[in-house]
Design a protein around this motif. Sequence first.
Motif, PDB file in Angstrom:
ATOM      1  N   ALA A  19      15.523  -3.832  24.087  1.00 19.86           N
ATOM      2  CA  ALA A  19      15.843  -4.536  22.843  1.00 19.86           C
ATOM      3  C   ALA A  19      14.601  -5.211  22.282  1.00 19.86           C
ATOM      4  CB  ALA A  19      16.912  -5.592  23.097  1.00 19.86           C
ATOM      5  N   VAL A  20      14.526  -5.202  20.962  1.00 18.06           N
ATOM      6  CA  VAL A  20      13.571  -6.025  20.228  1.00 18.06           C
ATOM      7  C   VAL A  20      14.384  -6.761  19.178  1.00 18.06           C
ATOM      8  CG1 VAL A  20      11.599  -6.097  18.655  1.00 18.06           C
ATOM      9  CG2 VAL A  20      11.589  -4.489  20.575  1.00 18.06           C
ATOM     10  N   ALA A  21      14.426  -8.079  19.291  1.00 18.72           N
ATOM     11  CA  ALA A  21      15.105  -8.910  18.295  1.00 18.72           C
ATOM     12  C   ALA A  21      14.055  -9.392  17.304  1.00 18.72           C
ATOM     13  CB  ALA A  21      15.803 -10.093  18.951  1.00 18.72           C
ATOM     14  N   LEU A  22      14.417  -9.360  16.027  1.00 13.69           N
ATOM     15  CA  LEU A  22      13.476  -9.707  14.982  1.00 13.69           C
ATOM     16  C   LEU A  22      14.140 -10.685  14.015  1.00 13.69           C
ATOM     17  CD1 LEU A  22      10.738  -9.052  13.587  1.00 13.69           C
ATOM     18  CD2 LEU A  22      11.955  -7.213  12.400  1.00 13.69           C
ATOM     19  N   PHE A  23      13.447 -11.784  13.728  1.00 17.88           N
ATOM     20  CA  PHE A  23      13.911 -12.736  12.718  1.00 17.88           C
ATOM     21  C   PHE A  23      12.849 -12.806  11.638  1.00 17.88           C
ATOM     22  CE2 PHE A  23      13.811 -16.886  10.726  1.00 17.88           C
ATOM     23  CZ  PHE A  23      15.106 -16.960  10.234  1.00 17.88           C
ATOM     24  N   ILE A  24      13.293 -12.703  10.386  1.00 20.49           N
ATOM     25  CA  ILE A  24      12.407 -12.838   9.239  1.00 20.49           C
ATOM     26  C   ILE A  24      12.986 -13.932   8.359  1.00 20.49           C
ATOM     27  CG2 ILE A  24      11.417 -11.692   7.225  1.00 20.49           C
ATOM     28  CD1 ILE A  24      11.838  -9.023   8.750  1.00 20.49           C
ATOM     29  N   GLY A  25      12.287 -15.045   8.258  1.00 22.83           N
ATOM     30  CA  GLY A  25      12.726 -16.151   7.412  1.00 22.83           C
ATOM     31  C   GLY A  25      12.053 -16.070   6.055  1.00 22.83           C
ATOM     32  N   THR A  26      12.849 -16.161   4.982  1.00 27.40           N
ATOM     33  CA  THR A  26      12.311 -16.032   3.629  1.00 27.40           C
ATOM     34  C   THR A  26      12.639 -17.257   2.781  1.00 27.40           C
ATOM     35  OG1 THR A  26      14.304 -14.891   2.878  1.00 27.40           O
ATOM     36  CG2 THR A  26      12.521 -13.505   3.674  1.00 27.40           C
ATOM     37  N   THR A  27      11.890 -17.415   1.716  1.00 28.47           N
ATOM     38  CA  THR A  27      12.136 -18.501   0.769  1.00 28.47           C
ATOM     39  C   THR A  27      13.319 -18.114  -0.112  1.00 28.47           C
ATOM     40  OG1 THR A  27       9.780 -19.060   0.731  1.00 28.47           O
ATOM     41  CG2 THR A  27      11.126 -19.887  -1.091  1.00 28.47           C
ATOM     42  N   ARG A  28      14.360 -18.933  -0.076  1.00 30.05           N
ATOM     43  CA  ARG A  28      15.531 -18.663  -0.921  1.00 30.05           C
ATOM     44  C   ARG A  28      15.365 -19.396  -2.250  1.00 30.05           C
ATOM     45  NH1 ARG A  28      17.846 -21.789   3.407  1.00 30.05           N
ATOM     46  NH2 ARG A  28      18.203 -23.917   2.713  1.00 30.05           N
ATOM     47  N   ASP A  29      16.172 -18.997  -3.233  1.00 30.49           N
ATOM     48  CA  ASP A  29      16.011 -19.529  -4.589  1.00 30.49           C
ATOM     49  C   ASP A  29      16.861 -20.753  -4.898  1.00 30.49           C
ATOM     50  OD1 ASP A  29      18.528 -18.409  -4.763  1.00 30.49           O
ATOM     51  OD2 ASP A  29      18.082 -17.157  -6.500  1.00 30.49           O
ATOM     52  N   GLU A  30      17.612 -21.249  -3.935  1.00 30.54           N
ATOM     53  CA  GLU A  30      18.503 -22.385  -4.190  1.00 30.54           C
ATOM     54  C   GLU A  30      18.645 -23.217  -2.928  1.00 30.54           C
ATOM     55  OE1 GLU A  30      22.180 -24.597  -4.015  1.00 30.54           O
ATOM     56  OE2 GLU A  30      21.898 -22.763  -2.877  1.00 30.54           O
ATOM     57  N   PHE A  31      18.694 -24.528  -3.108  1.00 30.04           N
ATOM     58  CA  PHE A  31      18.967 -25.437  -2.002  1.00 30.04           C
ATOM     59  C   PHE A  31      19.720 -26.635  -2.551  1.00 30.04           C
ATOM     60  CE2 PHE A  31      17.794 -29.003   0.821  1.00 30.04           C
ATOM     61  CZ  PHE A  31      18.354 -28.516   1.992  1.00 30.04           C
ATOM     62  N   GLN A  32      20.920 -26.849  -2.043  1.00 29.70           N
ATOM     63  CA  GLN A  32      21.772 -27.972  -2.442  1.00 29.70           C
ATOM     64  C   GLN A  32      21.894 -28.105  -3.963  1.00 29.70           C
ATOM     65  OE1 GLN A  32      20.291 -31.416  -0.305  1.00 29.70           O
ATOM     66  NE2 GLN A  32      21.161 -30.679   1.625  1.00 29.70           N
ATOM     67  N   GLY A  33      22.145 -26.977  -4.610  1.00 30.89           N
ATOM     68  CA  GLY A  33      22.351 -26.961  -6.045  1.00 30.89           C
ATOM     69  C   GLY A  33      21.091 -26.999  -6.885  1.00 30.89           C
ATOM     70  N   LYS A  34      19.932 -27.067  -6.269  1.00 30.62           N
ATOM     71  CA  LYS A  34      18.667 -27.097  -7.008  1.00 30.62           C
ATOM     72  C   LYS A  34      18.025 -25.718  -6.944  1.00 30.62           C
ATOM     73  CE  LYS A  34      17.815 -31.784  -5.431  1.00 30.62           C
ATOM     74  NZ  LYS A  34      16.960 -32.555  -4.543  1.00 30.62           N
ATOM     75  N   THR A  35      17.356 -25.344  -8.024  1.00 31.47           N
ATOM     76  CA  THR A  35      16.653 -24.061  -8.071  1.00 31.47           C
ATOM     77  C   THR A  35      15.270 -24.224  -7.445  1.00 31.47           C
ATOM     78  OG1 THR A  35      17.833 -23.433 -10.074  1.00 31.47           O
ATOM     79  CG2 THR A  35      15.815 -22.226  -9.581  1.00 31.47           C
ATOM     80  N   VAL A  36      15.049 -23.522  -6.361  1.00 28.29           N
ATOM     81  CA  VAL A  36      13.765 -23.567  -5.646  1.00 28.29           C
ATOM     82  C   VAL A  36      12.814 -22.588  -6.311  1.00 28.29           C
ATOM     83  CG1 VAL A  36      12.625 -23.131  -3.431  1.00 28.29           C
ATOM     84  CG2 VAL A  36      14.899 -24.192  -3.476  1.00 28.29           C
ATOM     85  N   THR A  37      11.567 -23.031  -6.551  1.00 30.71           N
ATOM     86  CA  THR A  37      10.557 -22.129  -7.120  1.00 30.71           C
ATOM     87  C   THR A  37       9.581 -21.638  -6.062  1.00 30.71           C
ATOM     88  OG1 THR A  37       9.125 -23.983  -7.740  1.00 30.71           O
ATOM     89  CG2 THR A  37      10.703 -23.176  -9.401  1.00 30.71           C
ATOM     90  N   ARG A  38       9.358 -22.445  -5.037  1.00 31.38           N
ATOM     91  CA  ARG A  38       8.485 -22.031  -3.933  1.00 31.38           C
ATOM     92  C   ARG A  38       8.573 -23.058  -2.816  1.00 31.38           C
ATOM     93  NH1 ARG A  38       4.694 -24.587  -7.362  1.00 31.38           N
ATOM     94  NH2 ARG A  38       3.258 -25.977  -6.290  1.00 31.38           N
ATOM     95  N   LEU A  39       8.111 -22.656  -1.666  1.00 27.04           N
ATOM     96  CA  LEU A  39       7.895 -23.569  -0.550  1.00 27.04           C
ATOM     97  C   LEU A  39       6.398 -23.636  -0.318  1.00 27.04           C
ATOM     98  CD1 LEU A  39      10.634 -22.369   1.970  1.00 27.04           C
ATOM     99  CD2 LEU A  39      10.776 -24.211   0.293  1.00 27.04           C
ATOM    100  N   GLU A  40       5.974 -24.713   0.286  1.00 21.26           N
ATOM    101  CA  GLU A  40       4.557 -24.869   0.607  1.00 21.26           C
ATOM    102  C   GLU A  40       4.460 -25.407   2.026  1.00 21.26           C
ATOM    103  OE1 GLU A  40       1.414 -27.803  -1.233  1.00 21.26           O
ATOM    104  OE2 GLU A  40       2.147 -26.357  -2.716  1.00 21.26           O
TER     105      GLU A  40
END
Length: 166
Positions: A50-71
């Motif tokens: 087995a090879v388990a793979l996790f890919i975390g990405t920047t989502r476009d919304e958090f708690q009702g706010k529109t996310v433009t980027r993470l830093e």
Amino acid sequence: MTDLSAPPSSYAARNSTPQGDLLELTHDSLDKPSFLNSVVDSVRRDRAGAVALFIGTTRDEFQGKTVTRLEYQAYTRLAMKTLSSIIEQAHTSWTQPTDLTPEALLRVAVIHRLGAVPVGQTSIIIAVSSPHRREAFEACEWILEQVKLKVQIWKREWYAGSEDAY
């Protein structure tokens, strides 16, 4: 003008553990298919079922706010030391000394992006190989949670319509 993609305290670093695990902090994109393939290949072993793979990405919304980027910023030297410690602890925690499977984890790779990460792009990749899928999945999730809790990487969220980061 200040380059927000490469804060002075957040320099790129790449290291490997004595077991051959990969740890990396980078300002480069993690979204190239060839890069993802190289990460998976770095943990592959003939004994791994087995090879388990996790890919975390920047989502476009958090708690009702529109996310433009993470830093992301890091205290790189300490972050790399902490990552190494987490991986060593994972190897110790998932070791099953039996004649059939002397190791439950074979290889681990943790790559975290630094600087600005736009919506839809990858922030973190974790890959874990193991003889069995359960251990691979469990270890992958545990490593992710430990990275979020302990590693000296700080995340700022930027929202649409606001000049402030949170």
